[in-house]
Scaffold this motif. Structure first.
Motif, PDB file in Angstrom:
ATOM      1  N   GLU A 197       0.845  -1.197   0.000  1.00  0.00           N
ATOM      2  CA  GLU A 197       0.000   0.000   0.000  1.00  0.00           C
ATOM      3  C   GLU A 197       0.880   1.246   0.000  1.00  0.00           C
ATOM      4  OE1 GLU A 197      -2.415  -0.351   3.469  1.00  0.00           O
ATOM      5  OE2 GLU A 197      -3.674  -1.957   2.655  1.00  0.00           O
ATOM      6  N   ASN A 198       0.764   2.038  -1.038  1.00  0.00           N
ATOM      7  CA  ASN A 198       1.516   3.290  -1.143  1.00  0.00           C
ATOM      8  C   ASN A 198       3.021   3.085  -0.935  1.00  0.00           C
ATOM      9  OD1 ASN A 198      -0.909   4.814  -1.513  1.00  0.00           O
ATOM     10  ND2 ASN A 198      -1.231   4.760   0.715  1.00  0.00           N
ATOM     11  N   GLY A 199       3.506   2.017  -1.546  1.00  0.00           N
ATOM     12  CA  GLY A 199       4.939   1.740  -1.482  1.00  0.00           C
ATOM     13  C   GLY A 199       5.398   1.091  -0.189  1.00  0.00           C
ATOM     14  N   GLN A 200       4.468   0.738   0.708  1.00  0.00           N
ATOM     15  CA  GLN A 200       4.836   0.102   1.975  1.00  0.00           C
ATOM     16  C   GLN A 200       4.081  -1.215   2.138  1.00  0.00           C
ATOM     17  OE1 GLN A 200       3.688   3.307   4.669  1.00  0.00           O
ATOM     18  NE2 GLN A 200       5.842   3.863   4.966  1.00  0.00           N
ATOM     19  N   TRP A 201       4.660  -2.108   2.912  1.00  0.00           N
ATOM     20  CA  TRP A 201       3.999  -3.375   3.205  1.00  0.00           C
ATOM     21  C   TRP A 201       3.227  -3.260   4.513  1.00  0.00           C
ATOM     22  CZ3 TRP A 201       3.428  -7.315  -0.084  1.00  0.00           C
ATOM     23  CH2 TRP A 201       4.295  -7.397  -1.178  1.00  0.00           C
ATOM     24  N   ARG A 202       1.957  -3.700   4.461  1.00  0.00           N
ATOM     25  CA  ARG A 202       1.096  -3.688   5.656  1.00  0.00           C
ATOM     26  C   ARG A 202       0.542  -5.090   5.887  1.00  0.00           C
ATOM     27  NH1 ARG A 202       1.083   1.370   8.464  1.00  0.00           N
ATOM     28  NH2 ARG A 202       1.668   2.965   6.918  1.00  0.00           N
ATOM     29  N   LEU A 203       0.431  -5.483   7.161  1.00  0.00           N
ATOM     30  CA  LEU A 203      -0.017  -6.826   7.529  1.00  0.00           C
ATOM     31  C   LEU A 203      -1.453  -6.800   8.027  1.00  0.00           C
ATOM     32  CD1 LEU A 203       3.161  -8.040   9.482  1.00  0.00           C
ATOM     33  CD2 LEU A 203       2.677  -8.192   7.019  1.00  0.00           C
ATOM     34  N   TYR A 204      -2.248  -7.807   7.564  1.00  0.00           N
ATOM     35  CA  TYR A 204      -3.653  -7.912   7.948  1.00  0.00           C
ATOM     36  C   TYR A 204      -3.992  -9.371   8.282  1.00  0.00           C
ATOM     37  CZ  TYR A 204      -4.200  -3.261   5.875  1.00  0.00           C
ATOM     38  OH  TYR A 204      -4.077  -1.925   5.567  1.00  0.00           O
ATOM     39  N   GLY A 205      -4.649  -9.565   9.409  1.00  0.00           N
ATOM     40  CA  GLY A 205      -5.068 -10.916   9.779  1.00  0.00           C
ATOM     41  C   GLY A 205      -4.725 -11.227  11.221  1.00  0.00           C
ATOM     42  N   THR A 206      -4.605 -12.504  11.528  1.00  0.00           N
ATOM     43  CA  THR A 206      -4.398 -12.917  12.918  1.00  0.00           C
ATOM     44  C   THR A 206      -3.247 -13.915  13.046  1.00  0.00           C
ATOM     45  OG1 THR A 206      -6.019 -14.718  12.715  1.00  0.00           O
ATOM     46  CG2 THR A 206      -6.836 -12.588  13.498  1.00  0.00           C
ATOM     47  N   LYS A 207      -2.619 -13.878  14.198  1.00  0.00           N
ATOM     48  CA  LYS A 207      -1.655 -14.890  14.618  1.00  0.00           C
ATOM     49  C   LYS A 207      -2.148 -15.440  15.950  1.00  0.00           C
ATOM     50  CE  LYS A 207       1.688 -14.707  11.451  1.00  0.00           C
ATOM     51  NZ  LYS A 207       2.112 -15.884  10.668  1.00  0.00           N
ATOM     52  N   PHE A 208      -1.957 -16.739  16.138  1.00  0.00           N
ATOM     53  CA  PHE A 208      -2.583 -17.409  17.276  1.00  0.00           C
ATOM     54  C   PHE A 208      -1.609 -17.758  18.392  1.00  0.00           C
ATOM     55  CE2 PHE A 208      -5.156 -20.950  19.198  1.00  0.00           C
ATOM     56  CZ  PHE A 208      -6.283 -20.195  19.484  1.00  0.00           C
ATOM     57  N   PHE A 209      -0.309 -17.694  18.130  1.00  0.00           N
ATOM     58  CA  PHE A 209       0.672 -18.112  19.118  1.00  0.00           C
ATOM     59  C   PHE A 209       1.905 -17.230  18.955  1.00  0.00           C
ATOM     60  CE2 PHE A 209       2.725 -21.083  21.965  1.00  0.00           C
ATOM     61  CZ  PHE A 209       1.663 -21.694  22.617  1.00  0.00           C
ATOM     62  N   CYS A 210       1.950 -16.123  19.666  1.00  0.00           N
ATOM     63  CA  CYS A 210       3.020 -15.138  19.518  1.00  0.00           C
ATOM     64  C   CYS A 210       3.709 -14.945  20.863  1.00  0.00           C
ATOM     65  CB  CYS A 210       2.466 -13.803  19.038  1.00  0.00           C
ATOM     66  SG  CYS A 210       1.531 -13.896  17.493  1.00  0.00           S
ATOM     67  N   SER A 211       4.942 -15.417  20.976  1.00  0.00           N
ATOM     68  CA  SER A 211       5.672 -15.272  22.231  1.00  0.00           C
ATOM     69  C   SER A 211       6.544 -14.027  22.214  1.00  0.00           C
ATOM     70  CB  SER A 211       6.535 -16.508  22.495  1.00  0.00           C
ATOM     71  OG  SER A 211       5.743 -17.598  22.910  1.00  0.00           O
ATOM     72  N   ALA A 212       6.891 -13.577  23.429  1.00  0.00           N
ATOM     73  CA  ALA A 212       7.697 -12.367  23.614  1.00  0.00           C
ATOM     74  C   ALA A 212       7.005 -11.155  23.007  1.00  0.00           C
ATOM     75  CB  ALA A 212       9.099 -12.556  23.029  1.00  0.00           C
ATOM     76  N   THR A 213       5.722 -11.025  23.306  1.00  0.00           N
ATOM     77  CA  THR A 213       4.932  -9.936  22.712  1.00  0.00           C
ATOM     78  C   THR A 213       5.297  -8.572  23.279  1.00  0.00           C
ATOM     79  OG1 THR A 213       3.199 -10.629  24.272  1.00  0.00           O
ATOM     80  CG2 THR A 213       2.938 -11.279  21.994  1.00  0.00           C
ATOM     81  N   HIS A 214       6.186  -8.530  24.253  1.00  0.00           N
ATOM     82  CA  HIS A 214       6.676  -7.252  24.768  1.00  0.00           C
ATOM     83  C   HIS A 214       7.860  -6.737  23.952  1.00  0.00           C
ATOM     84  CE1 HIS A 214       9.284 -10.317  26.449  1.00  0.00           C
ATOM     85  NE2 HIS A 214      10.197  -9.388  26.678  1.00  0.00           N
ATOM     86  N   ALA A 215       8.284  -7.514  22.937  1.00  0.00           N
ATOM     87  CA  ALA A 215       9.512  -7.213  22.208  1.00  0.00           C
ATOM     88  C   ALA A 215       9.405  -5.922  21.403  1.00  0.00           C
ATOM     89  CB  ALA A 215       9.857  -8.372  21.277  1.00  0.00           C
ATOM     90  N   ASP A 216      10.567  -5.405  21.016  1.00  0.00           N
ATOM     91  CA  ASP A 216      10.621  -4.182  20.198  1.00  0.00           C
ATOM     92  C   ASP A 216      10.312  -4.461  18.734  1.00  0.00           C
ATOM     93  OD1 ASP A 216      11.824  -2.155  22.205  1.00  0.00           O
ATOM     94  OD2 ASP A 216      13.156  -3.887  22.364  1.00  0.00           O
ATOM     95  N   TYR A 217      10.737  -5.653  18.262  1.00  0.00           N
ATOM     96  CA  TYR A 217      10.535  -6.029  16.867  1.00  0.00           C
ATOM     97  C   TYR A 217      10.163  -7.499  16.805  1.00  0.00           C
ATOM     98  CZ  TYR A 217      13.526  -1.876  16.417  1.00  0.00           C
ATOM     99  OH  TYR A 217      14.059  -0.619  16.536  1.00  0.00           O
TER     100      TYR A 217
END
Length: 537
Positions: A197-217
């Motif tokens: 979108e407008n030269g950038q990548w954007r993410l849409y949808g869901t993830k069900f198992f994401c660890s270290a969700t406090h991370a910077d990246y």
């Protein structure tokens, strides 16, 4: 004789005094010898680094890890602030935040830190269990490895530098978001969409198992629109200036999972609605790079952390059995207990030895375990690289399976005290070990992958040669035994064929792979053992 005494004078103080003053590295002669055997010219540097960090790991960080493990300090979500702004703040205890800053402040992934120094430091850190440290460490290591190879824009190079060298004294933390509700380990089934979108990548949808969700990246897998290929992206958790405002980058954290172990670590379900992300490497190679680089480092960590927890369990169980008396004896002198302690010791030492040997084998490979996409290499180097890749999966399977068994046995030597969470760290290490068996591909997935790999490579790398190569140094009759068995298994029913014969072959393959990696570990252990303390292979 024992007579009634209402003022029972019994005390655990002698054991506790030892434990409170136990320096992990100083009381680990096996690890010290492993450093001398495997790190070569870097032994003095690695040993000095181990002695220095052990003073932190064994005392300050150990106490922090114990404090944050209490149920009342489990992380929780604050979805909204007092003004109805969605913030998805992960509330964690002060001890976690302080230890995280201190551990990552070791600059483990800096170009100035030798890989063996990083290895020994991580080994000692892992002896304190997850503590919301172990998973973020290995996720960051994998992120650095893949960005080192593919960072080619100002944004991705800045992220890489933030992780490796820090910014204003702050070292970034990485995470990895792969699993979706329909796929689990079947990453090809992912549905998270990446839109241009407008030269950038954007993410849409869901993830069900994401660890270290406090991370910077986070490293995120997603399919570019109108594509069946899985791409790999790095996503900032906050865009510049937004972290202080607690305004996340186009995603929300739906809820935190309630896990049986690694409870200090936040694992969550997430929804992405236009999260800005940057592609990492060729989009059509996203899945290969995620598995071949990022997850490979995570699988290595499972092997090392398993060895770390087992070595701590053996050390503490052995000392407790020297202290505890029953029926007129210290229990360590009872033949059954003595035999069980030897079982724990053998498993712990060979696991740690195998981790050292495998890491040494990796460092000896030009460019590490992943070759460049266009690199040409000799047949011998191609076989060595293939063998390392399979050994990493075999280590993950064997060690993650062995660790809970060893920890459970160690716990039993404490009797009823063994299951008391305020008596020792072993119950927590046991729960963490049980969870580690499922991280980065559960056993069945890896068993199937190794089988496919060996069958697919058989035209240029015969399975019997593979066995001989990884078991170099073992007795010839032992090598021949494994060669004959792998030939029989691969010539039998395929692992994916229905029927009883295939089920039996699957069970045989499971046992074979476990024994094969134990044989590799035993070779490594024999390289470290003294004449008086040798594990027979």
């Amino acid at each position: 004789m024992s007579y009634p005494d209402s003022k029972n004078p019994y005390s655990f103080d002698p054991f506790l005094d030892w434990r409170e003053n136990c320096d992990f590295y100083a009381e680990d002669p096996f690890a010290r010898k492993a450093v001398r055997v495997f790190t070569g010219e870097h032994a003095a540097e690695v040993g000095a680094a181990a002695r220095e960090i052990s003073k932190k790991v064994s005392f300050r960080w150990r106490k922090m890890a114990e404090a944050i493990a209490w149920p009342e300090k489990r992380p929780w979500m604050m979805h909204y602030d007092g003004h109805n702004n969605r913030i998805d703040r992960i509330v964690r205890p002060n001890e976690t935040e302080a230890m995280e800053q201190e551990v990552f402040g070791e600059a483990l992934f800096s170009d100035k830190t030798h890989p063996w120094v990083r290895f020994i430091k991580m080994y000692l850190i892992y002896q304190n269990g997850e503590a919301c440290i172990s998973c973020p460490l290995t996720c960051t290591e994998g992120m650095v490895a893949v960005l080192d190879r593919f960072a080619d824009t100002p944004e991705t190079r800045a992220i890489l530098n933030h992780c490796k060298e820090g910014e204003n004294g702050h070292f970034a933390i990485g995470a990895q978001y792969l699993s979706e509700i329909q796929g689990g380990s079947d990453v090809k089934a992912n549905l998270l969409e990446a839109r241009r979108e407008n030269g950038q990548w954007r993410l849409y949808g869901t993830k069900f198992f994401c660890s270290a969700t406090h991370a910077d990246y986070a490293m995120v897998t997603a399919k570019p629109m109108d594509s069946e290929k899985v791409g790999l992206f790095v996503m900032p958790s906050w865009l510049p200036g937004d972290k202080v405002r607690e305004r996340r980058n186009g995603f929300i954290i739906d809820r935190i999972k309630w896990k049986m172990g690694t409870s200090e670590l936040t694992t969550a379900e997430m929804t992405f609605d236009g999260a800005l992300a940057y592609p990492v490497g060729p989009l059509e190679r996203g899945l290969a790079n995620m598995i071949g680089i990022v997850l490979t480092y995570s699988r290595l960590t499972v092997g090392l952390s398993g060895g770390a927890s087992m070595m701590r369990a053996w050390r503490e169980a052995a000392r407790y059995c020297e202290f505890r008396e029953a029926f007129g004896f210290t229990i360590g002198h009872m033949p059954m207990v003595a035999g069980q302690l030897k079982t724990i010791e053998k498993a712990a030492k060979r696991t740690l030895a195998g981790a050292f040997k495998l890491y040494a084998d990796i460092l000896a490979l030009p460019g590490g375990f992943v070759r460049g996409a266009d690199a040409k290499e000799s047949d011998d180097l191609k076989r060595r690289r293939f063998a390392i890749r399979e050994l990493i999966m075999l280590q993950k399977m064997a060690t993650s399976f062995d660790a809970p068994d060893v920890l459970r046995l160690a716990i039993s030597l404490f009797g009823g005290h063994g299951v008391m969470e305020d008596f020792s760290a072993l119950p927590r290490l046991y729960r963490d070990a049980a969870v580690n068996e499922l991280w980065e591909g559960p056993r069945n997935v890896l068993l199937a992958q190794v089988y496919r790999d060996l069958a697919g490579a058989s035209a240029w790398y015969a399975p019997d040669r593979f066995v001989a190569d990884i078991l170099a140094g073992a007795p010839e009759d032992r090598v021949k035994e494994f060669q004959e068995e792998i030939a029989a298994i691969l010539s039998g029913p395929g692992l994916f064929e229905p029927g009883l014969a295939a089920e039996k072959n699957c069970a045989r393959w499971d046992r074979f792979c476990h024994r094969l990696f134990h044989a590799y570990q035993d070779i490594a252990a024999a390289m470290i053992q003294t004449d008086q303390d040798r594990i027979r292979i």
